[in-house]
Design a protein around this motif. Structure first.
Motif, PDB file in Angstrom:
ATOM      1  N   LEU A  51       0.837  -1.209   0.000  1.00 45.69           N
ATOM      2  CA  LEU A  51       0.000   0.000   0.000  1.00 45.69           C
ATOM      3  C   LEU A  51       0.869   1.254   0.000  1.00 45.69           C
ATOM      4  CD1 LEU A  51      -2.743  -1.089   2.545  1.00 45.69           C
ATOM      5  CD2 LEU A  51      -3.110  -0.573   0.123  1.00 45.69           C
ATOM      6  N   LYS A  52       1.895   1.259   0.830  1.00 43.50           N
ATOM      7  CA  LYS A  52       2.796   2.419   0.891  1.00 43.50           C
ATOM      8  C   LYS A  52       3.501   2.627  -0.441  1.00 43.50           C
ATOM      9  CE  LYS A  52       3.580   2.331   5.867  1.00 43.50           C
ATOM     10  NZ  LYS A  52       4.563   2.076   6.937  1.00 43.50           N
ATOM     11  N   GLN A  57       4.163   5.567  -5.675  1.00 46.73           N
ATOM     12  CA  GLN A  57       4.027   5.617  -7.135  1.00 46.73           C
ATOM     13  C   GLN A  57       3.029   6.686  -7.578  1.00 46.73           C
ATOM     14  OE1 GLN A  57       3.102   1.568  -8.231  1.00 46.73           O
ATOM     15  NE2 GLN A  57       5.243   0.942  -8.115  1.00 46.73           N
ATOM     16  N   LEU A  58       2.021   6.942  -6.762  1.00 49.36           N
ATOM     17  CA  LEU A  58       1.021   7.963  -7.092  1.00 49.36           C
ATOM     18  C   LEU A  58       1.432   9.357  -6.637  1.00 49.36           C
ATOM     19  CD1 LEU A  58      -2.211   5.987  -6.144  1.00 49.36           C
ATOM     20  CD2 LEU A  58      -1.395   6.529  -8.459  1.00 49.36           C
ATOM     21  N   ALA A  92      -7.027   6.159  -2.921  1.00 48.37           N
ATOM     22  CA  ALA A  92      -5.898   5.361  -3.409  1.00 48.37           C
ATOM     23  C   ALA A  92      -5.792   4.027  -2.671  1.00 48.37           C
ATOM     24  CB  ALA A  92      -4.591   6.142  -3.282  1.00 48.37           C
ATOM     25  N   VAL A  93      -5.995   4.028  -1.364  1.00 47.32           N
ATOM     26  CA  VAL A  93      -5.908   2.764  -0.619  1.00 47.32           C
ATOM     27  C   VAL A  93      -7.225   1.996  -0.663  1.00 47.32           C
ATOM     28  CG1 VAL A  93      -4.017   3.514   0.863  1.00 47.32           C
ATOM     29  CG2 VAL A  93      -6.356   3.810   1.652  1.00 47.32           C
ATOM     30  N   ALA A 150      -9.892  15.608 -10.848  1.00 51.80           N
ATOM     31  CA  ALA A 150      -9.952  15.451  -9.386  1.00 51.80           C
ATOM     32  C   ALA A 150      -9.492  14.076  -8.936  1.00 51.80           C
ATOM     33  CB  ALA A 150     -11.377  15.704  -8.895  1.00 51.80           C
ATOM     34  N   ASN A 151      -9.426  13.130  -9.862  1.00 55.03           N
ATOM     35  CA  ASN A 151      -9.054  11.758  -9.519  1.00 55.03           C
ATOM     36  C   ASN A 151      -7.697  11.352 -10.078  1.00 55.03           C
ATOM     37  OD1 ASN A 151     -11.397  10.293  -8.039  1.00 55.03           O
ATOM     38  ND2 ASN A 151     -12.334  11.675  -9.510  1.00 55.03           N
ATOM     39  N   LYS A 152      -6.945  12.314 -10.600  1.00 54.06           N
ATOM     40  CA  LYS A 152      -5.567  12.041 -11.006  1.00 54.06           C
ATOM     41  C   LYS A 152      -4.709  11.990  -9.753  1.00 54.06           C
ATOM     42  CE  LYS A 152      -4.934  13.847 -15.641  1.00 54.06           C
ATOM     43  NZ  LYS A 152      -4.275  14.914 -16.404  1.00 54.06           N
TER      44      LYS A 152
END
Length: 172
Positions: A51-52, A57-58, A92-93, A150-152
């Protein structure tokens, strides 16, 4: 504390299969090494690390944000840089295959005088597209790019959304 439910069986697969994780060698020692092997990481530790890594990466990492995994629930603690980043961390998570719930234990932003607002999220249904979602929330289908932006960086293409995915709806 705030809690959001996600579709556990939908989302990006980052954990790999349980069988592969069990088969993988745990810290193999170099040939001829005599030192004691380090303890193998638990499955939970492996998933938290994945997850981290996804957050790295994001580009959504912060030394002030911490993740804890309890079964299929991710608990986020710490301070996010701003409201947008906080909402993106949640998504993201949460949009990871195998995660059913995200809890925000202590909602806080880096600027202490800025209150945390309740985010507006939408779970994509079969047959929906960003234009239909924009029409519903923003009043015009042509505003779909606002939802995409908004979701990038979680979305890379406005046409690549899937049923069960949760999206941020931008607020003015």
């Amino acid at each position: 504390m705030a809690i959001w439910d996600f579709v556990k069986d939908a989302g990006k697969s980052i954990f790999g299969s349980e069988a592969k994780a069990a088969e993988a060698p745990k810290n193999p020692a170099p040939q001829g090494a005599t030192q004691a092997a380090a303890p193998a990481p638990s499955d939970t530790d492996r998933k938290v690390a994945a997850l981290k890594q996804e957050l790295v990466q994001l580009g959504l990492t912060s030394k002030d944000v911490h993740l804890t995994l309890r079964g299929d629930t991710v608990v986020i603690t710490g301070k996010a840089a701003d409201q947008e980043t906080l909402e993106k961390l949640i998504l993201a998570v949460g949009n990871i295959k195998g995660i059913a719930r995200v809890e925000l234990a202590e909602p806080a932003l880096a600027k202490a005088d800025t209150p945390v607002r309740e985010p507006v999220f939408h779970t994509v249904k079969k047959g929906e597209n960003l234009s239909a979602i924009a029409q519903h929330y923003l009043g015009k289908a042509s505003r779909y790019r606002e939802i995409f932006e908004a979701n990038k960086p979680m979305l890379s293409d406005p046409d690549k959304i899937y049923p069960g995915q949760m999206l941020r709806i931008p607020q003015d």
